[in-house]
Design a protein around this motif. Structure first.
Motif, mmCIF file in Angstrom:
data_model
loop_
_atom_site.group_PDB
_atom_site.id
_atom_site.type_symbol
_atom_site.label_atom_id
_atom_site.label_comp_id
_atom_site.label_asym_id
_atom_site.label_seq_id
_atom_site.Cartn_x
_atom_site.Cartn_y
_atom_site.Cartn_z
ATOM 1 N N UNK A 69 -48.145 19.049 -25.201
ATOM 2 C CA UNK A 69 -48.161 20.509 -25.079
ATOM 3 C C UNK A 69 -49.332 21.056 -25.889
ATOM 4 N N UNK A 70 -50.476 21.172 -25.252
ATOM 5 C CA UNK A 70 -51.673 21.657 -25.956
ATOM 6 C C UNK A 70 -51.493 23.068 -26.489
ATOM 7 N N UNK A 71 -50.757 23.904 -25.746
ATOM 8 C CA UNK A 71 -50.562 25.288 -26.164
ATOM 9 C C UNK A 71 -49.734 25.382 -27.437
ATOM 10 N N UNK A 72 -49.051 24.286 -27.819
ATOM 11 C CA UNK A 72 -48.243 24.285 -29.027
ATOM 12 C C UNK A 72 -49.026 24.006 -30.291
ATOM 13 N N UNK A 73 -50.325 23.728 -30.179
ATOM 14 C CA UNK A 73 -51.150 23.503 -31.368
ATOM 15 C C UNK A 73 -51.295 24.792 -32.175
ATOM 16 N N UNK A 74 -51.408 24.640 -33.484
ATOM 17 C CA UNK A 74 -51.568 25.802 -34.368
ATOM 18 C C UNK A 74 -53.046 26.018 -34.671
ATOM 19 N N UNK A 75 -53.529 27.239 -34.469
ATOM 20 C CA UNK A 75 -54.921 27.576 -34.768
ATOM 21 C C UNK A 75 -55.056 27.877 -36.256
ATOM 22 N N UNK A 76 -56.043 27.259 -36.897
ATOM 23 C CA UNK A 76 -56.260 27.503 -38.331
ATOM 24 C C UNK A 76 -57.656 28.057 -38.586
ATOM 25 N N UNK A 77 -58.352 28.474 -37.527
ATOM 26 C CA UNK A 77 -59.712 28.970 -37.671
ATOM 27 C C UNK A 77 -60.732 27.852 -37.660
ATOM 28 N N UNK A 78 -61.994 28.225 -37.741
ATOM 29 C CA UNK A 78 -63.096 27.255 -37.719
ATOM 30 C C UNK A 78 -63.072 26.398 -36.453
ATOM 31 N N UNK A 79 -62.598 26.974 -35.340
ATOM 32 C CA UNK A 79 -62.524 26.255 -34.058
ATOM 33 C C UNK A 79 -61.621 25.020 -34.147
ATOM 34 N N UNK A 80 -60.628 25.051 -35.016
ATOM 35 C CA UNK A 80 -59.820 23.869 -35.307
ATOM 36 C C UNK A 80 -58.341 24.161 -35.118
ATOM 37 N N UNK A 81 -57.624 23.167 -34.612
ATOM 38 C CA UNK A 81 -56.164 23.235 -34.458
ATOM 39 C C UNK A 81 -55.534 22.109 -35.264
ATOM 40 N N UNK A 82 -54.244 22.287 -35.560
ATOM 41 C CA UNK A 82 -53.474 21.212 -36.186
ATOM 42 C C UNK A 82 -52.209 20.972 -35.373
ATOM 43 N N UNK A 83 -51.697 19.787 -35.502
ATOM 44 C CA UNK A 83 -50.493 19.364 -34.773
ATOM 45 C C UNK A 83 -49.261 20.119 -35.269
ATOM 46 N N UNK A 84 -48.338 20.416 -34.364
ATOM 47 C CA UNK A 84 -47.058 21.019 -34.716
ATOM 48 C C UNK A 84 -45.938 20.263 -34.005
ATOM 49 N N UNK A 85 -44.697 20.625 -34.339
ATOM 50 C CA UNK A 85 -43.560 20.015 -33.650
ATOM 51 C C UNK A 85 -43.573 20.369 -32.169
ATOM 52 N N UNK A 86 -44.100 21.567 -31.844
ATOM 53 C CA UNK A 86 -44.130 22.000 -30.446
ATOM 54 C C UNK A 86 -45.187 21.251 -29.642
ATOM 55 N N UNK A 87 -46.304 20.901 -30.270
ATOM 56 C CA UNK A 87 -47.376 20.208 -29.543
ATOM 57 C C UNK A 87 -47.036 18.747 -29.283
ATOM 58 N N UNK A 88 -46.188 18.186 -30.145
ATOM 59 C CA UNK A 88 -45.936 16.753 -30.071
ATOM 60 C C UNK A 88 -47.013 15.992 -30.819
ATOM 61 N N UNK A 89 -46.808 14.706 -31.067
ATOM 62 C CA UNK A 89 -47.804 13.920 -31.807
ATOM 63 C C UNK A 89 -49.062 13.679 -30.978
ATOM 64 N N UNK A 90 -50.163 13.461 -31.682
ATOM 65 C CA UNK A 90 -51.428 13.187 -31.010
ATOM 66 C C UNK A 90 -51.400 11.831 -30.329
ATOM 67 N N UNK A 91 -51.945 11.771 -29.127
ATOM 68 C CA UNK A 91 -52.103 10.519 -28.396
ATOM 69 C C UNK A 91 -53.601 10.205 -28.372
ATOM 70 N N UNK A 92 -54.000 9.186 -29.105
ATOM 71 C CA UNK A 92 -55.411 8.851 -29.250
ATOM 72 C C UNK A 92 -55.850 7.861 -28.187
ATOM 73 N N UNK A 93 -57.101 7.983 -27.764
ATOM 74 C CA UNK A 93 -57.607 7.080 -26.744
ATOM 75 C C UNK A 93 -59.114 7.155 -26.614
ATOM 76 N N UNK A 94 -59.617 6.436 -25.637
ATOM 77 C CA UNK A 94 -61.053 6.337 -25.386
ATOM 78 C C UNK A 94 -61.438 7.304 -24.274
ATOM 79 N N UNK A 95 -62.528 8.008 -24.486
ATOM 80 C CA UNK A 95 -63.021 8.938 -23.466
ATOM 81 C C UNK A 95 -63.319 8.208 -22.168
ATOM 82 N N UNK A 96 -63.094 8.893 -21.073
ATOM 83 C CA UNK A 96 -63.392 8.375 -19.732
ATOM 84 C C UNK A 96 -62.434 7.262 -19.312
ATOM 85 N N UNK A 97 -61.293 7.165 -20.005
ATOM 86 C CA UNK A 97 -60.273 6.172 -19.654
ATOM 87 C C UNK A 97 -58.881 6.791 -19.759
ATOM 88 N N UNK A 98 -57.952 6.297 -18.952
ATOM 89 C CA UNK A 98 -56.531 6.653 -19.070
ATOM 90 C C UNK A 98 -56.284 8.160 -19.065
#
Length: 261
Positions: free
Chosen positions: A180-209
């Motif tokens: 849920x990208x819309x659940x990220x919290x905006x903290x300024x400086x063009x930056x967001x942080x994870x919240x319970x609403x966004x769910x945990x980050x899923x890391x991966x390689x660009x141009x794949x999956x």
């Protein structure tokens, strides 16, 4: 008279709406900015006659009831995470993401932040950082003797060192995405942080999956449409004016009532 208080909630809601629209317009040239919108909800109702109530001993029922609302409130201000236009910059460390994903950066307090702003620089140690100095994960060090830095679609960073004829791989920039990208919290400086609403980050390689790909020497612009924002601003102003007229009309009614008494 309840109309005074009901209309006041409408004015307050539209004032908040104008604030959100003005912030969108102010950030039209902010790299990677995602516009917001105001979602409204009606407030509690006072029920004078409940639908379905029996109206006679024969079992007849009210098909509709009598409910008087108490106004409106701002329910949410979600971000619209659509793709912004891609603009060429000719700057070596500028990177745009086309598609799904965020860059991961290390914040000063140790948390991980997420951004679509790929206007990166090198700090005094050669580390790739944001314009605020936040380290781009997983940590790419560009030696001082490097030349012709290239970043591929999958985030692989290469550079020619000294007079070498073959490039040296310096690392690979990874992307992160959320349920849920819309659940990220905006903290300024063009930056967001994870919240319970966004769910945990899923890391991966660009141009794949399902992740987007990276485009060097380009930046993603804000997804703000000037025409749409101006139209929304006019609509919000009109709604504010109509609520103000309701307050004025209710006040005149109160004055008339007091004179009769």
């Amino acid at each position: 008279m309840k109309a005074l208080y009901i209309a006041s909630t409408g004015m307050s809601a539209q004032e908040r709406n104008v604030e959100i629209i003005s912030n969108n317009i102010a950030n039209m040239r902010t790299t990677g900015y995602k516009r917001q919108r105001a979602d409204f909800q009606d407030l509690l109702y006072q029920v004078y006659r409940r639908a379905g109530s029996q109206t006679s001993a024969a079992g007849t029922q009210l098909p509709t009831g009598v409910e008087i609302g108490s106004g409106v409130k701002t329910g949410a201000t979600p971000r619209i995470m659509s793709q912004g236009n891609i603009q060429p910059t000719e700057k070596e460390l500028d990177i745009a993401i086309r598609g799904e994903g965020f860059f991961s950066v290390t914040l000063p307090d140790g948390r991980t932040g997420y951004t679509r702003d790929g206007s990166f620089e090198r700090d005094s140690n050669g580390q790739m950082v944001t314009i605020e100095g936040y380290l781009v994960q997983p940590g790419i060090n560009i030696p001082a003797n490097s030349r012709a830095v290239s970043i591929s679609a999958d985030g692989t960073v290469q550079a020619f060192l000294d007079n070498e004829s073959a490039p040296t791989v310096l690392g690979q920039i990874q992307l992160s995405r959320f349920a849920n990208k819309a659940g990220l919290e905006s903290i300024g400086d063009n930056t967001y942080v994870e919240t319970a609403a966004s769910g945990p980050a899923q890391n991966g390689i660009a141009n794949q999956d399902g992740f987007g790909n990276m485009l060097q020497k380009h930046l993603e612009l804000a997804n703000v449409n000037a025409v749409t924002e101006i139209a929304d601003l006019i609509a919000a102003q009109r709604a504010y004016e109509m609520n103000a007229r309701v307050i004025s009309g209710a006040d005149q009614m109160l004055q008339a009532t007091s004179q009769i008494r």
